[in-house]
Design a protein around this motif. Structure first.
Motif, PDB file in Angstrom:
ATOM      1  N   THR A  48       0.833  -1.206   0.000  1.00  0.00           N
ATOM      2  CA  THR A  48       0.000   0.000   0.000  1.00  0.00           C
ATOM      3  C   THR A  48       0.865   1.251   0.000  1.00  0.00           C
ATOM      4  O   THR A  48       0.614   2.197  -0.759  1.00  0.00           O
ATOM      5  CB  THR A  48      -0.935   0.014   1.234  1.00  0.00           C
ATOM      6  OG1 THR A  48      -1.691  -1.202   1.249  1.00  0.00           O
ATOM      7  CG2 THR A  48      -1.879   1.192   1.207  1.00  0.00           C
ATOM      8  N   LEU A  51       2.500   1.666  -3.386  1.00  0.00           N
ATOM      9  CA  LEU A  51       1.530   2.115  -4.385  1.00  0.00           C
ATOM     10  C   LEU A  51       1.230   3.600  -4.218  1.00  0.00           C
ATOM     11  O   LEU A  51       1.117   4.337  -5.196  1.00  0.00           O
ATOM     12  CB  LEU A  51       0.239   1.301  -4.287  1.00  0.00           C
ATOM     13  CG  LEU A  51      -0.852   1.654  -5.292  1.00  0.00           C
ATOM     14  CD1 LEU A  51      -0.361   1.427  -6.717  1.00  0.00           C
ATOM     15  CD2 LEU A  51      -2.103   0.833  -5.036  1.00  0.00           C
ATOM     16  N   GLN A  55       1.883   5.988  -7.462  1.00  0.00           N
ATOM     17  CA  GLN A  55       0.757   6.578  -8.192  1.00  0.00           C
ATOM     18  C   GLN A  55       1.027   8.009  -8.663  1.00  0.00           C
ATOM     19  O   GLN A  55       0.865   8.306  -9.857  1.00  0.00           O
ATOM     20  CB  GLN A  55      -0.513   6.525  -7.347  1.00  0.00           C
ATOM     21  CG  GLN A  55      -1.746   6.984  -8.090  1.00  0.00           C
ATOM     22  CD  GLN A  55      -3.014   6.751  -7.314  1.00  0.00           C
ATOM     23  OE1 GLN A  55      -3.009   6.088  -6.274  1.00  0.00           O
ATOM     24  NE2 GLN A  55      -4.113   7.287  -7.794  1.00  0.00           N
ATOM     25  N   ASN A  80      -3.613  -1.506  -7.914  1.00  0.00           N
ATOM     26  CA  ASN A  80      -4.507  -1.293  -6.777  1.00  0.00           C
ATOM     27  C   ASN A  80      -5.345  -2.537  -6.505  1.00  0.00           C
ATOM     28  O   ASN A  80      -5.529  -2.932  -5.346  1.00  0.00           O
ATOM     29  CB  ASN A  80      -5.413  -0.085  -7.053  1.00  0.00           C
ATOM     30  CG  ASN A  80      -6.007   0.479  -5.784  1.00  0.00           C
ATOM     31  OD1 ASN A  80      -5.465   0.301  -4.705  1.00  0.00           O
ATOM     32  ND2 ASN A  80      -7.122   1.159  -5.927  1.00  0.00           N
ATOM     33  N   LYS A  84      -5.204  -4.731  -3.114  1.00  0.00           N
ATOM     34  CA  LYS A  84      -6.441  -4.990  -2.368  1.00  0.00           C
ATOM     35  C   LYS A  84      -6.631  -6.495  -2.136  1.00  0.00           C
ATOM     36  O   LYS A  84      -7.087  -6.919  -1.076  1.00  0.00           O
ATOM     37  CB  LYS A  84      -7.645  -4.459  -3.142  1.00  0.00           C
ATOM     38  CG  LYS A  84      -8.181  -3.142  -2.633  1.00  0.00           C
ATOM     39  CD  LYS A  84      -9.312  -2.675  -3.511  1.00  0.00           C
ATOM     40  CE  LYS A  84     -10.597  -2.649  -2.736  1.00  0.00           C
ATOM     41  NZ  LYS A  84     -11.679  -2.017  -3.520  1.00  0.00           N
TER      42      LYS A  84
END
Length: 88
Positions: A48, A51, A55, A80, A84
């Motif tokens: 996370t 990312l 991004q 993503n 997840k």
């Protein structure tokens, strides 16, 4: 080979721009690799965080024209989804 002064200047500009774009593309790939490695390790928190760092870098590259906007969006979306899926 460029003969006219304007063509020589254009060649210099292209060389400078190519160097900038190459560095930017390399930077994006580094950030993407960090996300991939975090996903491979199975660490949701690290993935996370990676990312979140990747991004804006991808979107910046898209805004500068290094990668297509849809390509950047697609990459973010797919990463993503994979991040997840780690949580589940």
């Amino acid at each position: 080979m460029a003969n006219t002064p304007s063509a020589k200047k254009a060649a210099r500009k292209i060389a400078r721009r190519t160097a900038v774009n190459k560095a930017r593309r390399s930077r994006v790939r580094t950030f993407l690799r960090k996300v991939e490695e975090a996903i491979a390790s199975g660490d949701h928190a690290a993935a996370t965080a990676a990312l979140q760092a990747a991004q804006p870098e991808l979107m910046r590259a898209a805004s500068k024209g290094v990668v297509h906007a849809n390509t950047a969006s697609r990459k973010v979306s797919r990463l993503n989804a994979r991040v997840k899926a780690l949580k589940a």
